[in-house]
Design a protein around this motif. Structure first.
Motif, PDB file in Angstrom:
ATOM      1  N   LEU A  31       0.842  -1.197   0.000  1.00  0.00           N
ATOM      2  CA  LEU A  31       0.000   0.000   0.000  1.00  0.00           C
ATOM      3  C   LEU A  31       0.879   1.250   0.000  1.00  0.00           C
ATOM      4  O   LEU A  31       1.701   1.447   0.899  1.00  0.00           O
ATOM      5  CB  LEU A  31      -0.911  -0.007   1.229  1.00  0.00           C
ATOM      6  N   ILE A  32       0.716   2.076  -1.018  1.00  0.00           N
ATOM      7  CA  ILE A  32       1.450   3.340  -1.131  1.00  0.00           C
ATOM      8  C   ILE A  32       0.414   4.436  -1.390  1.00  0.00           C
ATOM      9  O   ILE A  32      -0.398   4.312  -2.306  1.00  0.00           O
ATOM     10  CB  ILE A  32       2.478   3.322  -2.279  1.00  0.00           C
ATOM     11  N   VAL A  33       0.444   5.488  -0.580  1.00  0.00           N
ATOM     12  CA  VAL A  33      -0.528   6.570  -0.716  1.00  0.00           C
ATOM     13  C   VAL A  33       0.193   7.913  -0.620  1.00  0.00           C
ATOM     14  O   VAL A  33       0.998   8.128   0.278  1.00  0.00           O
ATOM     15  CB  VAL A  33      -1.602   6.494   0.398  1.00  0.00           C
ATOM     16  N   ALA A  34      -0.111   8.798  -1.561  1.00  0.00           N
ATOM     17  CA  ALA A  34       0.389  10.176  -1.504  1.00  0.00           C
ATOM     18  C   ALA A  34      -0.717  11.019  -0.887  1.00  0.00           C
ATOM     19  O   ALA A  34      -1.802  11.128  -1.450  1.00  0.00           O
ATOM     20  CB  ALA A  34       0.724  10.682  -2.897  1.00  0.00           C
ATOM     21  N   ILE A  51      -8.199  10.926  -0.291  1.00  0.00           N
ATOM     22  CA  ILE A  51      -7.630   9.707  -0.856  1.00  0.00           C
ATOM     23  C   ILE A  51      -7.823   8.513   0.070  1.00  0.00           C
ATOM     24  O   ILE A  51      -8.059   7.401  -0.399  1.00  0.00           O
ATOM     25  CB  ILE A  51      -6.139   9.901  -1.245  1.00  0.00           C
ATOM     26  N   ASP A  52      -7.755   8.723   1.393  1.00  0.00           N
ATOM     27  CA  ASP A  52      -7.954   7.606   2.321  1.00  0.00           C
ATOM     28  C   ASP A  52      -9.341   7.007   2.139  1.00  0.00           C
ATOM     29  O   ASP A  52      -9.515   5.788   2.124  1.00  0.00           O
ATOM     30  CB  ASP A  52      -7.766   8.054   3.774  1.00  0.00           C
ATOM     31  N   GLU A  53     -10.322   7.873   1.974  1.00  0.00           N
ATOM     32  CA  GLU A  53     -11.693   7.423   1.765  1.00  0.00           C
ATOM     33  C   GLU A  53     -11.813   6.665   0.439  1.00  0.00           C
ATOM     34  O   GLU A  53     -12.486   5.638   0.354  1.00  0.00           O
ATOM     35  CB  GLU A  53     -12.618   8.632   1.780  1.00  0.00           C
ATOM     36  N   ALA A  54     -11.153   7.144  -0.596  1.00  0.00           N
ATOM     37  CA  ALA A  54     -11.193   6.479  -1.898  1.00  0.00           C
ATOM     38  C   ALA A  54     -10.551   5.096  -1.810  1.00  0.00           C
ATOM     39  O   ALA A  54     -11.093   4.122  -2.345  1.00  0.00           O
ATOM     40  CB  ALA A  54     -10.488   7.337  -2.952  1.00  0.00           C
ATOM     41  N   VAL A  55      -9.407   4.989  -1.131  1.00  0.00           N
ATOM     42  CA  VAL A  55      -8.743   3.692  -0.967  1.00  0.00           C
ATOM     43  C   VAL A  55      -9.666   2.733  -0.224  1.00  0.00           C
ATOM     44  O   VAL A  55      -9.865   1.585  -0.632  1.00  0.00           O
ATOM     45  CB  VAL A  55      -7.388   3.841  -0.236  1.00  0.00           C
ATOM     46  N   SER A  56     -10.239   3.194   0.859  1.00  0.00           N
ATOM     47  CA  SER A  56     -11.149   2.374   1.648  1.00  0.00           C
ATOM     48  C   SER A  56     -12.339   1.895   0.805  1.00  0.00           C
ATOM     49  O   SER A  56     -12.727   0.724   0.866  1.00  0.00           O
ATOM     50  CB  SER A  56     -11.640   3.180   2.852  1.00  0.00           C
ATOM     51  N   ASN A  57     -12.909   2.783   0.011  1.00  0.00           N
ATOM     52  CA  ASN A  57     -14.050   2.420  -0.832  1.00  0.00           C
ATOM     53  C   ASN A  57     -13.681   1.388  -1.884  1.00  0.00           C
ATOM     54  O   ASN A  57     -14.427   0.441  -2.131  1.00  0.00           O
ATOM     55  CB  ASN A  57     -14.641   3.657  -1.496  1.00  0.00           C
ATOM     56  N   VAL A  58     -12.531   1.563  -2.517  1.00  0.00           N
ATOM     57  CA  VAL A  58     -12.104   0.613  -3.552  1.00  0.00           C
ATOM     58  C   VAL A  58     -11.840  -0.753  -2.919  1.00  0.00           C
ATOM     59  O   VAL A  58     -12.248  -1.785  -3.465  1.00  0.00           O
ATOM     60  CB  VAL A  58     -10.864   1.133  -4.311  1.00  0.00           C
ATOM     61  N   ARG A  74       8.696   4.960  14.354  1.00  0.00           N
ATOM     62  CA  ARG A  74       8.341   5.430  13.018  1.00  0.00           C
ATOM     63  C   ARG A  74       6.848   5.770  12.951  1.00  0.00           C
ATOM     64  O   ARG A  74       6.026   5.065  13.503  1.00  0.00           O
ATOM     65  CB  ARG A  74       8.655   4.347  11.997  1.00  0.00           C
ATOM     66  N   ALA A  75       6.528   6.822  12.255  1.00  0.00           N
ATOM     67  CA  ALA A  75       5.123   7.212  12.094  1.00  0.00           C
ATOM     68  C   ALA A  75       4.373   6.136  11.310  1.00  0.00           C
ATOM     69  O   ALA A  75       4.926   5.525  10.418  1.00  0.00           O
ATOM     70  CB  ALA A  75       5.042   8.545  11.363  1.00  0.00           C
ATOM     71  N   ARG A  76       3.112   5.943  11.652  1.00  0.00           N
ATOM     72  CA  ARG A  76       2.286   4.958  10.961  1.00  0.00           C
ATOM     73  C   ARG A  76       1.727   5.540   9.672  1.00  0.00           C
ATOM     74  O   ARG A  76       1.636   6.744   9.505  1.00  0.00           O
ATOM     75  CB  ARG A  76       1.129   4.537  11.863  1.00  0.00           C
ATOM     76  N   CYS A  77       1.335   4.653   8.789  1.00  0.00           N
ATOM     77  CA  CYS A  77       0.729   5.050   7.520  1.00  0.00           C
ATOM     78  C   CYS A  77      -0.672   5.574   7.794  1.00  0.00           C
ATOM     79  O   CYS A  77      -1.516   4.851   8.335  1.00  0.00           O
ATOM     80  CB  CYS A  77       0.659   3.851   6.586  1.00  0.00           C
ATOM     81  N   PRO A  78      -0.978   6.817   7.445  1.00  0.00           N
ATOM     82  CA  PRO A  78      -2.296   7.386   7.717  1.00  0.00           C
ATOM     83  C   PRO A  78      -3.439   6.621   7.043  1.00  0.00           C
ATOM     84  O   PRO A  78      -4.518   6.490   7.600  1.00  0.00           O
ATOM     85  CB  PRO A  78      -2.212   8.814   7.186  1.00  0.00           C
ATOM     86  N   LYS A  99     -13.845   5.377  12.012  1.00  0.00           N
ATOM     87  CA  LYS A  99     -14.544   6.481  12.695  1.00  0.00           C
ATOM     88  C   LYS A  99     -13.617   7.670  12.908  1.00  0.00           C
ATOM     89  O   LYS A  99     -14.036   8.801  12.941  1.00  0.00           O
ATOM     90  CB  LYS A  99     -15.086   6.014  14.047  1.00  0.00           C
ATOM     91  N   ARG A 100     -12.309   7.385  13.070  1.00  0.00           N
ATOM     92  CA  ARG A 100     -11.342   8.464  13.263  1.00  0.00           C
ATOM     93  C   ARG A 100     -10.961   9.069  11.937  1.00  0.00           C
ATOM     94  O   ARG A 100     -10.700   8.363  10.985  1.00  0.00           O
ATOM     95  CB  ARG A 100     -10.070   7.935  13.932  1.00  0.00           C
ATOM     96  N   ARG A 101     -10.871  10.351  11.848  1.00  0.00           N
ATOM     97  CA  ARG A 101     -10.486  11.039  10.621  1.00  0.00           C
ATOM     98  C   ARG A 101      -8.986  11.301  10.684  1.00  0.00           C
ATOM     99  O   ARG A 101      -8.498  11.896  11.622  1.00  0.00           O
ATOM    100  CB  ARG A 101     -11.242  12.367  10.512  1.00  0.00           C
ATOM    101  N   VAL A 102      -8.260  10.876   9.656  1.00  0.00           N
ATOM    102  CA  VAL A 102      -6.829  11.104   9.578  1.00  0.00           C
ATOM    103  C   VAL A 102      -6.594  12.145   8.514  1.00  0.00           C
ATOM    104  O   VAL A 102      -7.051  12.021   7.389  1.00  0.00           O
ATOM    105  CB  VAL A 102      -6.092   9.776   9.202  1.00  0.00           C
TER     106      VAL A 102
END
Length: 162
Positions: A102-105, A112-119, A145-149, A158-161
């Motif tokens: 998983l790679i997200v800009a 984009i997080d919502e789009a990934v989740s929907n797909v 290390r920071a987690r992937c949002p 439920k949490r918005r990133v």
């Protein structure tokens, strides 16, 4: 490999035309691989074009229709996210969708997080999967290390990133 385009909308967003038009899912094969390389390079500059194309060829050449790569692009054709998937089963022999690479800009306001989740939800429904697993998107090089949002948003919808 799947030739179908996966819309980035779920039943819960079908009434929102802006969400339906903002992103589009596209199966990645060798023909579309070069368009996704800038995102791969941005994620890890040590991955050469040749390595990326070899990875895509291995994923798409003769592979089962239950494995593949999907990119999520905007209306201009710019790829904002990509992931690989496979369909397998759990101990109870229920179908499971496994997401990896998983790679997200992240761009402010892009959803984009919502789009990934929907797909992911749509691919899961298409194959009749009862479970979805998302592999840790990055190897831990450092203890803090920071987690992937996006992975966090998928784990905790439920949490918005931002």
């Amino acid at each position: 490999m799947l030739r179908r385009r996966f819309p980035s909308s779920s039943a819960h967003h079908r009434g929102n035309p802006a969400m339906n038009e903002q992103f589009q899912a596209l199966p990645i094969d060798h023909q579309h691989a070069i368009a996704a390389y800038p995102l791969v390079f941005m994620h890890d500059a040590s991955i050469t074009t040749e390595q990326w194309l070899r990875f895509v060829r291995r994923r798409s050449r003769g592979s089962s229709p239950e494995t593949g790569l999907i990119a999520i692009r905007d209306r201009r054709g710019v790829i904002h996210a990509l992931f690989s998937y496979r369909i397998d089963s759990d101990l109870r022999v229920r179908k499971r969708l496994s997401i990896s690479d998983l790679i997200v800009a992240h761009l402010p306001g892009s959803r984009i997080d919502e789009a990934v989740s929907n797909v992911i939800a749509e691919v899961s429904a298409q194959y009749g999967c009862q479970n979805v697993t998302i592999e840790q998107p990055f190897a831990a090089r450092y203890p803090r290390r920071a987690r992937c949002p996006t992975a966090e948003a998928l784990r905790h919808p439920k949490r918005r990133v931002n």
